[in-house]
Write an enzyme that holds these catalytic residues in place. Structure first.
Site, PDB file in Angstrom:
ATOM      1  N   ARG A 281       0.838  -1.208   0.000  1.00  0.00           N
ATOM      2  CA  ARG A 281       0.000   0.000   0.000  1.00  0.00           C
ATOM      3  C   ARG A 281       0.871   1.255   0.000  1.00  0.00           C
ATOM      4  NH1 ARG A 281      -5.488   1.734   0.990  1.00  0.00           N
ATOM      5  NH2 ARG A 281      -6.181  -0.422   0.860  1.00  0.00           N
TER       6      ARG A 281
ATOM      7  N   GLU B  48      -9.569   5.908   7.694  1.00  0.00           N
ATOM      8  CA  GLU B  48      -8.127   6.166   7.565  1.00  0.00           C
ATOM      9  C   GLU B  48      -7.764   7.469   6.867  1.00  0.00           C
ATOM     10  OE1 GLU B  48      -6.065   1.893   7.015  1.00  0.00           O
ATOM     11  OE2 GLU B  48      -7.789   2.242   5.720  1.00  0.00           O
TER      12      GLU B  48
END
Length: 795
Positions: A319, A727
């Site tokens: 990621r 997030e």
């Protein structure tokens, strides 16, 4: 508009609701895993036997002295494991190790009638260790070529040609720190066994299904013999995605062997020294710009500090690579990733899951290079925003780049940026020893699990014959408001008032094979599954109502707890409708399911479309810095964030505020330090309490804090048009760090690229000010950063 995103008449979603457990939280009535101990009879308490060396081989483990301690019932060791002695999904985390891999590694567990008896018993266990060489810092691991796991490479375009054709080329390196989750509730589990041998574990876990799987394979059982329940968590932030499994397995093993319930709860010091953190990173990079300040090529290597085992380091690294572009188009990119194996706790998921680390690298580059290009940092950022038709370096089209500019332009207006920049310039001219600055940064964060299989959710919805509704879903509640949103989704989908709906605790025997509540996907996956289950029930009830009302089922609408049809005066109340359905033997329960469509990811080539959509946001932060000490205060923050059509605006604004503050903590305050010397405490975490590890508090909050949600922002193909919010807001805090960099630069001549350690503590800001005063041009064409900021960043 798709069926999934379309909202019906009078929806309960979209209303600002208090958190479903808010009253319980503030009155102290909310129960957490460890509170259940007082409601359980004959509980034993578990305490770890920790070895305080960074790396060593166990040559002897003697437990007789512990068993002689009054109140000690049993000492658990590797010889007691009936199944697999491993607590991880990668099978590289022995539950009872024969090799100590970090300072404070638990090698055995003592069970006692009281926690004090267990503690004294743990002190009495004799462990002999042959010390081995250890690697504590990322730099040591790089120099020793100590890596584990995959080493992916993200490649697009022709990087070498792009750099050769660039008018300006800069290079540098950057160490930035890890971060402690510091959730209010530490790791906890309570296990017991019933008369049929069924193992029941209460666990503070974000991933009950995986906790169930690990407990089962440690005990040598099938998953259907183990049930895991998560009532609620006192915070998780990713730290309870993987790491609760071993603690739950210890409690379950103790319960099986003793026939008594076993409670395991780490105290704060144990939690800090035994559980993983956000991955600290080292980045080495080279970037090329054309004469207009547009990025031509990026060549970078990212090294994540994985700690002693892999845990989730591979997807975290993946990621990070997928987010190194942030909001900027990079036509030619080569980004290599690797995971350093160090003798520290195994680092794990943390809010953002590698995305913040990747994005921090490019934002640091932009902040450092803007002065050298003769550009205002905002202008440099704007010139490189994604445009329509452009794709990420891994090949996913950025289908709504207009959202990048929409939040950016809105926050500039809300913050009155032009007027305040003039005020700041006047203030700085009049104050030689105090400087202010304002910075704006944006974000583009991909929503979905990188591993496609995890993008599925389940739910079980039950309607009782009195008209009340009970919902179960696979997501866990850690304070983020997921359960609140699920109640709103269910009430909206069924067409009933919110008070008709109640939610049950998350359990593996109600919804199986669930994914972790992580990757900001909890609402998308579970909300769509709840909606699917409710729609099955509405379809059945519509047929019942149609018969009563004498219309076609497709003409029936259930709104505000009443079934109606166009052109028909008669109505059917919800309770009457449900009762009628029961007497007609219509099924009043449904299992819902959802899988995210349109995802594709090839981990080998690092190409595909791993994300359902991108969340966007922008923040403007103004800071004031003292030139004598580096001390600073955050004067004002303005945020505009894209959550699609909010399911629950009050919850979402709270998430944006909380995420921003947590991000600011990581970037400016939370300075983790490990003993990297050669003394007897090598590898010891030095900041193992709130007294030495600085967390954001009221005194660090912005003096003025304005948060707005982007309007008219329906996300097609997501549940009721909403977007994830967990997030992404954390990355809005980049604006704080960039404002500090710009304020430090104000103490020196123009055109100097200011280096700033992360976290940007007052000490780090002071050294940046000193460098700016001396006019150090730390970056130059074909130049390289020479300063070692590893010590400042705690890497």
């Amino acid at each position: 508009m798709s069926h999934l995103s379309e909202r019906p008449e009078n929806p309960v979603v979209g209303l600002s609701m208090p958190h479903e457990s808010a009253t319980l939280h503030v009155t102290g009535a909310a129960l957490y895993t460890d509170d259940l101990v007082h409601r359980t009879k004959d509980v034993l308490h578990a305490h770890p036997v920790q070895v305080m060396t960074a790396h060593g081989r166990i040559t002897a483990l003697r437990t007789d002295a512990a068993l002689a301690v009054p109140g000690v019932v049993r000492v658990l060791t590797g010889a007691d494991v009936p199944g697999i002695n491993d607590a991880g999904m990668k099978h590289d985390e022995p539950l009872f190790p024969d090799e100590v891999m970090f300072h404070g590694h638990a090698v055995a567990w003592v069970l006692g009638e009281t926690l004090e008896a267990a503690r004294l018993g743990a002190e009495a266990v004799e462990v002999e260790v042959e010390e081995l060489p250890s690697l504590v810092t990322v730099r040591e691991a790089i120099e020793a070529d100590s890596f584990h796991g995959a080493r992916p490479v993200l490649l697009s375009g022709d990087v070498d040609s792009g750099l050769a054709d660039s008018a300006h080329v800069f290079s540098g390196e950057f160490f930035f720190s890890d971060q402690e989750h510091f959730y209010l509730e530490t790791h906890a589990a309570l296990a017991q066994v019933d008369e049929a041998g069924q193992v029941f574990v209460q666990s503070s876990t974000q991933h009950p299904s995986e906790t169930q799987e690990i407990v089962a394979h440690v005990l040598g059982l099938h998953s259907h013999e183990v049930t895991v329940q998560c009532l609620r968590m006192g915070g998780g932030f990713g730290g309870k995605e993987m790491q609760p499994h071993g603690f739950a397995a210890i409690a379950a093993l103790g319960a099986v062997l003793t026939g008594r319930p076993v409670r395991l709860r780490l105290d704060r010091t144990q939690d800090l020294t035994m559980s993983g953190k956000r991955h600290g990173f080292h980045a080495e990079w080279r970037i090329g710009f054309d004469d207009d300040g547009r990025i031509r090529a990026l060549d970078a290597t990212l090294t994540a500090d994985g700690g002693w085992s892999l845990d989730l380091s591979e997807p975290v690294l993946a990621r990070a690579l997928c987010h190194i572009d942030n909001t900027y188009w990079i036509p030619n990119a080569r980004v290599a990733g690797r995971i350093a194996r160090t003798n520290k706790v195994s680092n794990t998921a943390f809010r953002g899951f590698g995305g913040p680390q990747g994005m921090l690298v490019i934002e640091d580059i932009m902040g450092r290079c803007a002065p050298l290009l003769g550009l205002d940092p905002m202008e440099l950022r704007e010139r490189n925003f994604y445009q329509k038709g452009q794709s990420t370096p891994y090949g996913q089209p950025v289908v709504r780049p207009d959202r990048i500019t929409a939040v950016w332009d809105r926050v500039k207006d809300d913050a009155d940026l032009d007027g305040r920049r003039r005020e700041i310039a006047a203030f700085n001219a009049a104050h030689p020893h105090t400087k202010r600055a304002i910075a704006v940064t944006g974000l583009k964060f991909g929503i979905s699990f990188n591993l496609t299989a995890f993008n599925q959710g389940g739910a079980l919805v039950l309607i009782y014959k009195d008209g009340s509704v009970l919902i179960n879903h696979g997501g866990t509640e850690m304070g983020q408001g997921l359960h609140t949103k699920m109640l709103q989704v269910a009430a909206t989908s069924l067409g009933v008032p919110l008070e008709k709906v109640r939610l049950a605790p998350t359990r593996t025997d109600k919804v199986p094979n669930t994914s972790a509540t992580a990757a900001s996907s909890g609402t998308d996956l579970n909300g769509a599954a709840v909606k699917n289950a409710c729609e099955q029930l509405v379809e059945r009830l519509s047929q019942v109502a149609a018969t009563r009302l004498g219309v076609n089922p497709s003409d029936v609408r259930i709104v505000d707890g009443v079934a109606r049809a166009l052109g028909v005066d008669e109505e059917l109340a919800w309770d009457d409708l449900v009762r009628t359905a029961y007497f007609q033997r219509v099924q009043l329960s449904a299992a819902g399911f959802y899988r995210t469509e349109g995802l594709h990811w090839d981990a080998k080539t690092f190409k595909g479309s791993p994300f359902k959509y991108f969340a966007h946001g922008a923040a403007a932060t103004e800071v004031e810095v003292d030139g004598f000490t580096g001390a600073y205060r955050v004067r004002r923050v303005d945020i505009v964030h894209d959550v699609g059509d909010s399911l629950s605006p009050m919850i979402d604004i709270g998430q944006v505020e909380g995420g921003f503050v947590q991000g600011a903590g990581w970037l400016t305050l939370e300075d983790m330090r490990w003993d990297s010397g050669d003394g007897p405490n090598r590898g010891r975490l030095l900041t193992q309490a709130a007294s030495t590890y600085k967390l954001p508090s009221f005194s660090e909050m912005p003096e003025e804090f304005n948060v707005a949600l982007l309007e008219d922002a329906t996300e097609e193909g997501a549940v009721y048009g909403s977007k994830a919010v967990g997030e992404p807001p954390l990355m809005l805090a980049f604006s704080v760090r960039e404002a500090l960099r710009q304020a430090a630069a104000e103490f020196g001549p123009g055109g100097v690229g200011v280096e700033l350690a992360s976290p940007a503590t007052p000490e780090a800001v002071y050294w940046a000010i000193q460098a700016a005063r001396q006019g150090h041009d730390l970056l130059a064409d074909e130049g390289r950063v020479g300063d070692d900021v590893e010590a400042l960043s705690g890497a």
